[in-house]
Design an enzyme around this catalytic site. Structure first.
Site, PDB file in Angstrom:
ATOM      1  N   PRO A  89       2.350   0.497  -8.485  1.00 30.26           N
ATOM      2  CA  PRO A  89       1.948  -0.484  -7.474  1.00 30.26           C
ATOM      3  C   PRO A  89       0.440  -0.594  -7.307  1.00 30.26           C
ATOM      4  CG  PRO A  89       3.826   0.747  -6.693  1.00 30.26           C
ATOM      5  CD  PRO A  89       3.396   1.404  -7.980  1.00 30.26           C
ATOM      6  N   CYS A  90      -0.017  -1.859  -7.214  1.00 25.82           N
ATOM      7  CA  CYS A  90      -1.462  -2.115  -7.166  1.00 25.82           C
ATOM      8  C   CYS A  90      -1.973  -2.356  -5.749  1.00 25.82           C
ATOM      9  CB  CYS A  90      -1.786  -3.331  -8.031  1.00 25.82           C
ATOM     10  SG  CYS A  90      -1.063  -4.878  -7.429  1.00 25.82           S
ATOM     11  N   ASN A  91      -1.073  -2.363  -4.748  1.00 26.31           N
ATOM     12  CA  ASN A  91      -1.460  -2.766  -3.384  1.00 26.31           C
ATOM     13  C   ASN A  91      -2.732  -2.091  -2.883  1.00 26.31           C
ATOM     14  OD1 ASN A  91       1.458  -2.582  -3.973  1.00 26.31           O
ATOM     15  ND2 ASN A  91       1.701  -3.778  -2.102  1.00 26.31           N
TER      16      ASN A  91
END
Length: 328
Positions: A89-91
């Site tokens: 995940p890049c959040n």
């Protein structure tokens, strides 16, 4: 040689589809990559992956579960693997967000990929994230991730890929880390973009050539409000709600940061700007000529998904899947 591919954070199946294409292009009797298992936290995303990669919406090799609760033994019971892919995940690394990096909720999830590497010891892996990863936590997060991958037994080659240089009709920049197991006499080299130097990467070519069939899946139009239509009439290709000359009654009352993609029209002769899966009104990517947002099928084309790749779930969930996918 057949490489059995396991995937964490698999998304709708961009990596798996790319693996299928690579196997066909190289030589299916020589080297090929086959699906072993895949996991994702979103139910509809798993259905999309399962339908398009496995041929059925509820394949037992596609696991819908929170990675933080998933036991590695469950994956082991399905299949051993020769390769691993994880677009963690890049959040917390994206420049659009709070950029908490390794200290955020999602930042540490890459460790689950490290755990799988240590357990299965596949011959190679591919990991993907946003370009902002390089600068997260003053660059320390990136160095920690590379160190952990190396200590798991891999020679790693990170590179920031500008996909529009590789024939993709979208300015999408992503870090891809390829790791080869240290005991293998194989070195990975970053592929040259030169074969794609003359490719037409304009968004108009991607969306219009060939025309999308009238009965294509995921091609429903968004019901635009009268105000949005009026606003778009004043916005030229390449402009957004803040750079266009809008009448006062159509201007946005936004304080602080003014995101450049809000109600931004595409420029037809250039690659699209980055297709995203998050955001509310004004972030859906807007046609260069027509006063509307793109359909999900048009967005999928900018992500290089073929028209017969069907996304499951609600229209908003489909949009999220397309925007968050690593394109094939």
């Amino acid at each position: 040689m057949t490489y059995r591919l396991g995937e964490l954070f698999c998304g709708p199946g961009g990596i798996a589809l790319g693996a299928k294409w690579a196997s066909t292009i190289s030589n299916p009797t020589d080297r090929r990559i086959t699906h072993a298992w895949a996991t994702d936290y979103d139910k509809d995303t798993c259905k999309t992956y399962s339908r398009n990669i496995c041929g059925a919406e509820n394949s037992k090799s596609v696991i819908h579960d929170d990675i933080r609760k998933l036991k590695i033994e469950r994956l082991e019971k399905i299949s051993a693997i020769d390769a691993l892919a994880f677009g963690f995940p890049c959040n917390d690394f994206s420049v659009v967000g709070e950029q908490k990096g390794i200290d955020g909720v999602f930042g540490p999830l890459y460790q689950y990929g490290i755990n799988v590497l240590k357990h299965f010891q596949p011959q190679w892996f591919l990991a993907e994230n946003v370009g902002g990863l390089r600068n997260s936590n003053d660059g320390q997060a990136f160095q920690n991730i590379l160190r952990d991958m190396s200590q798991a037994g891999y020679d790693v080659v990170p590179h920031l890929y500008k996909f529009e240089k590789y024939g993709v009709p979208q300015a999408r920049h992503r870090i891809i880390i390829v790791g080869m197991r240290k005991d293998l006499s194989v070195k990975f080299k970053v592929p040259s973009p030169l074969p794609f130097a003359d490719a037409d990467v304009s968004c108009r070519n991607a969306i219009e050539n060939p025309p999308i069939s009238a009965d294509a899946e995921n091609n429903e139009l968004t019901n635009q409000s009268e105000t949005v239509v009026k606003r778009l009439k004043h916005i030229k290709p390449g402009e957004n709600a803040f750079t266009a000359d809008l009448p006062e009654d159509l201007q946005l009352n936004v304080k602080g940061a003014k995101i450049s993609q809000i109600y931004k029209r595409l420029e037809p002769t250039k690659p699209a700007y980055t297709i995203t899966g998050s955001g509310g009104g004004g972030t859906h990517v807007y046609h260069w000529k027509e006063d509307r947002a793109l359909t999900n099928r048009e967005r999928a084309r900018l992500q290089t998904f073929p028209d017969d790749f069907v996304f499951c779930g609600s229209k908003e969930n489909q949009r999220k899947q397309i925007g968050m996918a690593l394109r094939p």
